[in-house]
Design a protein around this motif. Structure first.
Motif, PDB file in Angstrom:
ATOM      1  N   VAL A 225       0.841  -1.206   0.000  1.00 53.23           N
ATOM      2  CA  VAL A 225       0.000   0.000   0.000  1.00 53.23           C
ATOM      3  C   VAL A 225       0.874   1.253   0.000  1.00 53.23           C
ATOM      4  CG1 VAL A 225      -1.733   1.268   1.378  1.00 53.23           C
ATOM      5  CG2 VAL A 225      -1.916  -1.217   1.112  1.00 53.23           C
ATOM      6  N   VAL A 226       2.164   1.082   0.249  1.00 54.19           N
ATOM      7  CA  VAL A 226       3.162   2.160   0.302  1.00 54.19           C
ATOM      8  C   VAL A 226       2.789   3.201   1.363  1.00 54.19           C
ATOM      9  CG1 VAL A 226       4.639   3.643  -1.106  1.00 54.19           C
ATOM     10  CG2 VAL A 226       3.318   1.824  -2.206  1.00 54.19           C
ATOM     11  N   PRO A 227       2.635   2.757   2.599  1.00 53.42           N
ATOM     12  CA  PRO A 227       2.362   3.736   3.655  1.00 53.42           C
ATOM     13  C   PRO A 227       3.636   4.456   4.070  1.00 53.42           C
ATOM     14  CG  PRO A 227       2.521   1.553   4.598  1.00 53.42           C
ATOM     15  CD  PRO A 227       2.702   1.389   3.107  1.00 53.42           C
ATOM     16  N   ALA A 228       3.476   5.676   4.533  1.00 53.07           N
ATOM     17  CA  ALA A 228       4.635   6.395   5.079  1.00 53.07           C
ATOM     18  C   ALA A 228       5.075   5.750   6.381  1.00 53.07           C
ATOM     19  CB  ALA A 228       4.278   7.853   5.314  1.00 53.07           C
ATOM     20  N   ALA A 229       4.100   5.208   7.123  1.00 55.12           N
ATOM     21  CA  ALA A 229       4.427   4.589   8.404  1.00 55.12           C
ATOM     22  C   ALA A 229       3.296   3.668   8.839  1.00 55.12           C
ATOM     23  CB  ALA A 229       4.669   5.652   9.472  1.00 55.12           C
ATOM     24  N   VAL A 230       3.649   2.775   9.753  1.00 51.96           N
ATOM     25  CA  VAL A 230       2.676   1.881  10.392  1.00 51.96           C
ATOM     26  C   VAL A 230       2.801   2.086  11.897  1.00 51.96           C
ATOM     27  CG1 VAL A 230       2.012  -0.515  10.819  1.00 51.96           C
ATOM     28  CG2 VAL A 230       2.803   0.170   8.551  1.00 51.96           C
ATOM     29  N   VAL A 231       1.671   2.278  12.569  1.00 49.79           N
ATOM     30  CA  VAL A 231       1.641   2.423  14.026  1.00 49.79           C
ATOM     31  C   VAL A 231       0.734   1.331  14.578  1.00 49.79           C
ATOM     32  CG1 VAL A 231       1.054   3.918  15.977  1.00 49.79           C
ATOM     33  CG2 VAL A 231       2.020   4.922  13.878  1.00 49.79           C
ATOM     34  N   LEU A 232       1.310   0.438  15.365  1.00 50.69           N
ATOM     35  CA  LEU A 232       0.561  -0.678  15.933  1.00 50.69           C
ATOM     36  C   LEU A 232       0.546  -0.572  17.458  1.00 50.69           C
ATOM     37  CD1 LEU A 232       2.077  -3.705  13.949  1.00 50.69           C
ATOM     38  CD2 LEU A 232       0.212  -2.191  13.256  1.00 50.69           C
ATOM     39  N   VAL A 233      -0.561  -0.973  18.062  1.00 51.32           N
ATOM     40  CA  VAL A 233      -0.650  -1.087  19.520  1.00 51.32           C
ATOM     41  C   VAL A 233      -1.051  -2.526  19.827  1.00 51.32           C
ATOM     42  CG1 VAL A 233      -1.689  -0.208  21.640  1.00 51.32           C
ATOM     43  CG2 VAL A 233      -1.404   1.318  19.669  1.00 51.32           C
ATOM     44  N   GLU A 234      -0.221  -3.216  20.617  1.00 50.28           N
ATOM     45  CA  GLU A 234      -0.480  -4.622  20.913  1.00 50.28           C
ATOM     46  C   GLU A 234      -0.051  -4.976  22.338  1.00 50.28           C
ATOM     47  OE1 GLU A 234      -1.940  -7.122  19.438  1.00 50.28           O
ATOM     48  OE2 GLU A 234      -2.447  -6.078  17.580  1.00 50.28           O
ATOM     49  N   PRO A 235      -0.793  -5.887  22.994  1.00 56.55           N
ATOM     50  CA  PRO A 235      -0.313  -6.423  24.272  1.00 56.55           C
ATOM     51  C   PRO A 235       0.999  -7.168  24.065  1.00 56.55           C
ATOM     52  CG  PRO A 235      -2.633  -6.946  23.921  1.00 56.55           C
ATOM     53  CD  PRO A 235      -2.110  -6.428  22.622  1.00 56.55           C
ATOM     54  N   ASN A 236       1.828  -7.187  25.090  1.00 59.29           N
ATOM     55  CA  ASN A 236       3.143  -7.801  24.988  1.00 59.29           C
ATOM     56  C   ASN A 236       3.164  -9.123  25.765  1.00 59.29           C
ATOM     57  OD1 ASN A 236       5.948  -8.006  24.380  1.00 59.29           O
ATOM     58  ND2 ASN A 236       6.432  -7.198  26.417  1.00 59.29           N
ATOM     59  N   SER A 237       2.643 -10.177  25.125  1.00 51.64           N
ATOM     60  CA  SER A 237       2.654 -11.505  25.725  1.00 51.64           C
ATOM     61  C   SER A 237       2.412 -12.522  24.629  1.00 51.64           C
ATOM     62  CB  SER A 237       1.579 -11.633  26.812  1.00 51.64           C
ATOM     63  OG  SER A 237       1.712 -12.851  27.519  1.00 51.64           O
ATOM     64  N   ASP A 238       2.820 -13.770  24.863  1.00 51.54           N
ATOM     65  CA  ASP A 238       2.635 -14.815  23.856  1.00 51.54           C
ATOM     66  C   ASP A 238       1.453 -15.702  24.228  1.00 51.54           C
ATOM     67  OD1 ASP A 238       2.735 -16.759  21.952  1.00 51.54           O
ATOM     68  OD2 ASP A 238       4.645 -17.616  22.580  1.00 51.54           O
ATOM     69  N   HIS A 239       0.303 -15.404  23.617  1.00 49.51           N
ATOM     70  CA  HIS A 239      -0.877 -16.257  23.764  1.00 49.51           C
ATOM     71  C   HIS A 239      -1.239 -16.892  22.427  1.00 49.51           C
ATOM     72  CE1 HIS A 239      -1.798 -13.160  27.104  1.00 49.51           C
ATOM     73  NE2 HIS A 239      -1.009 -14.122  27.558  1.00 49.51           N
ATOM     74  N   ALA A 240      -0.280 -16.868  21.497  1.00 54.13           N
ATOM     75  CA  ALA A 240      -0.509 -17.483  20.190  1.00 54.13           C
ATOM     76  C   ALA A 240      -0.005 -18.922  20.148  1.00 54.13           C
ATOM     77  CB  ALA A 240       0.172 -16.670  19.094  1.00 54.13           C
TER      78      ALA A 240
END
Length: 363
Positions: A225-240
Motif C-alpha cells: 500500500v506504500v504507507p509512510a508509516a505503520v503504528v501498531l498497539v499490541e499487548p506484549n505476551s505470547d498467547h498465540a
C-alpha cells in the motif's frame, strides 16, 4: 512457595492436559470453595482463570461460574470505555500512538489514515482534536476504516464527520466492513488509491487475525500500500502458542501484573471488578477454547511484531525519534522506549507496546 490456590489451579490444568476431566472438575471445585472475591481482591483472578479452564470440562460448570460473576458485569460498551479511561496501559497507548501519528501527518495539508479495527472512532476523534490544537497544516484527511461491525462504522463516520466539520478539516470517510484478512484484491487496491502520506494504524486489532492466516503475508500486503508509516498497539505476551501450558503460564504472568495494578489504582469495587471481567473474557478465549482454531486472542510479543514489520520491508523508527513527554501519576507505571517501539508497563514488566515503523530505507 506456591499457594494452595495456585496449586489447585495448576493441578486442574495438568489434569485437563492428561484428559482427566472428572479430576479437573474436582480440583476446580476445591479451588472455588477457597475463594471469596468480595473480601480478597486477588481471588477474582483465581476465579477468572478457573472459569476459563472450566469451559474445557463442560458447559454446565462454566455457565454456573459465569452466573456468579454476572453480578459484577457492566454493559460491554461501558467496559470498553472503563478500560480505556482507567487502565494506563490502554489510555497511555492511545495518547502515545496519537502523538506519533500527529507527528507523521501534521506537516502535510492532505493525508490518509488507514485504521484497522476502527471501532466507533473514539481514538481517531481525539487525533483530529490533537492535530487542530497543535496547529497542524492538515486541511484534508481521508479516513479508511477497516471494521467488521457495520454499526460501529456508521458511528465512527458520524463522529469523525461532526468533529472534522467543527474543526474546519475536510474529511472523506471510506468504510470497509471486513476484518483485514478478508480484504480482497480490489480492497487492497483501494487502500493504495488514497492521497499520501498514508499512515496505517491498528490498535489491539491485529492479534485477532484468525487461525491459519499468514500474518506475514498481511504485512507484505500492507507494505504494498506504500504507507509512510505503520503504528501498531499490541499487548506484549505470547498467547498465540499452541501449547496450553505455555499459554496458561504466559497469561498468568501477563494478567497478574494487570490485575495487581488495577487493585492499586484505588477504583470503586464495581469498576475494579468490571475491568477484571473484561480481561476474564479474554482469558476464556485464551484458555477455554477447546477448538484451537476458534481462538482469536492470539497476542504476541513485541519482538515478533517488530520482526514481522522488518521482514515486510519496514524500518523501525529510532528511539530518539519516539521521544515524548508521556507519564502516568502512579509510581509503578513506567514508559520505556526501544528501537521502533514505546512500551507501557507495570513494575518491571512491559504490558503494552506501541510500535512505529516507516517505509524509509535505513531509517
Amino acid at each position: 512457595m506456591r499457594s494452595e490456590k495456585f496449586s489447585l489451579l495448576t493441578r486442574a490444568l495438568e489434569e485437563l492436559q492428561m484428559g482427566q476431566a472428572a479430576a479437573a472438575r474436582r480440583s476446580l471445585a476445591a479451588l472455588t470453595r477457597l475463594l471469596d472475591v468480595d473480601a480478597i481482591a486477588e481471588d477474582m483472578k483465581y476465579f477468572l482463570f478457573a472459569t476459563a479452564l472450566a469451559r474445557r470440562v463442560g458447559v454446565g460448570e462454566a455457565q454456573q461460574m459465569n452466573l456468579y460473576l454476572r453480578r459484577f458485569e457492566l454493559p460491554q460498551i461501558s467496559l470498553f470505555n472503563l478500560v480505556a479511561e482507567r487502565l494506563p496501559m490502554v489510555g497511555l497507548a492511545g495518547h502515545i500512538s496519537n502523538d506519533l501519528m500527529c507527528g507523521l501527518i501534521a506537516d502535510h495539508e492532505e493525508a490518509t489514515l488507514i485504521d484497522v479495527g476502527l471501532g466507533t472512532g473514539r481514538q481517531e476523534v481525539a487525533l483530529l482534536r490533537k492535530l487542530k490544537a497543535s496547529g497542524a497544516a492538515l486541511r484534508r484527511l481521508t479516513v479508511v476504516g477497516v471494521e467488521p461491525d457495520r454499526d460501529s462504522l456508521r458511528q465512527a463516520e458520524a463522529a469523525l464527520s461532526d468533529t472534522a466539520r467543527e474543526l474546519g478539516i475536510a474529511l472523506r470517510f471510506r468504510g470497509l466492513p471486513k476484518v483485514i484478512e478478508a480484504l480482497d484484491e480490489d480492497d487492497w487496491g483501494m487502500l493504495q488509491d488514497n492521497p499520501g502520506p498514508r499512515v496505517v494504524h491498528a490498535a489491539f486489532a491485529l492479534h485477532h487475525m484468525a487461525a491459519g492466516v499468514d500474518r506475514q503475508d498481511i504485512f507484505h500486503r500492507m507494505r504494498a500500500v506504500v504507507p509512510a508509516a505503520v503504528v501498531l498497539v499490541e499487548p506484549n505476551s505470547d498467547h498465540a502458542t499452541d501449547s496450553l501450558s505455555q499459554r496458561f503460564h504466559n497469561a498468568w504472568h501477563h494478567f497478574s501484573h494487570n490485575f495487581e495494578l488495577v487493585d492499586e489504582l484505588g477504583l470503586p469495587p464495581r469498576e475494579r471488578n468490571g475491568i477484571k471481567l473484561f480481561f476474564g473474557r479474554e482469558l476464556e478465549d485464551i484458555l477455554g477454547a477447546v477448538d484451537d482454531s476458534l481462538r482469536y486472542e492470539r497476542h504476541e510479543r513485541v519482538e515478533t511484531w517488530r520482526e514481522r514489520l522488518r521482514a515486510a520491508g519496514f524500518s523501525p523508527v529510532p528511539a530518539g525519534r519516539l521521544a515524548g513527554s508521556w507519564s502516568f501519576e502512579h509510581p509503578t507505571v513506567h514508559i520505556r522506549q526501544g528501537p521502533g517501539y514505546v512500551g507501557v508497563g507495570y513494575k518491571e514488566e512491559t504490558l503494552v507496546t506501541v510500535l512505529c515503523a516507516t517505509a524509509e530505507v535505513g531509517c
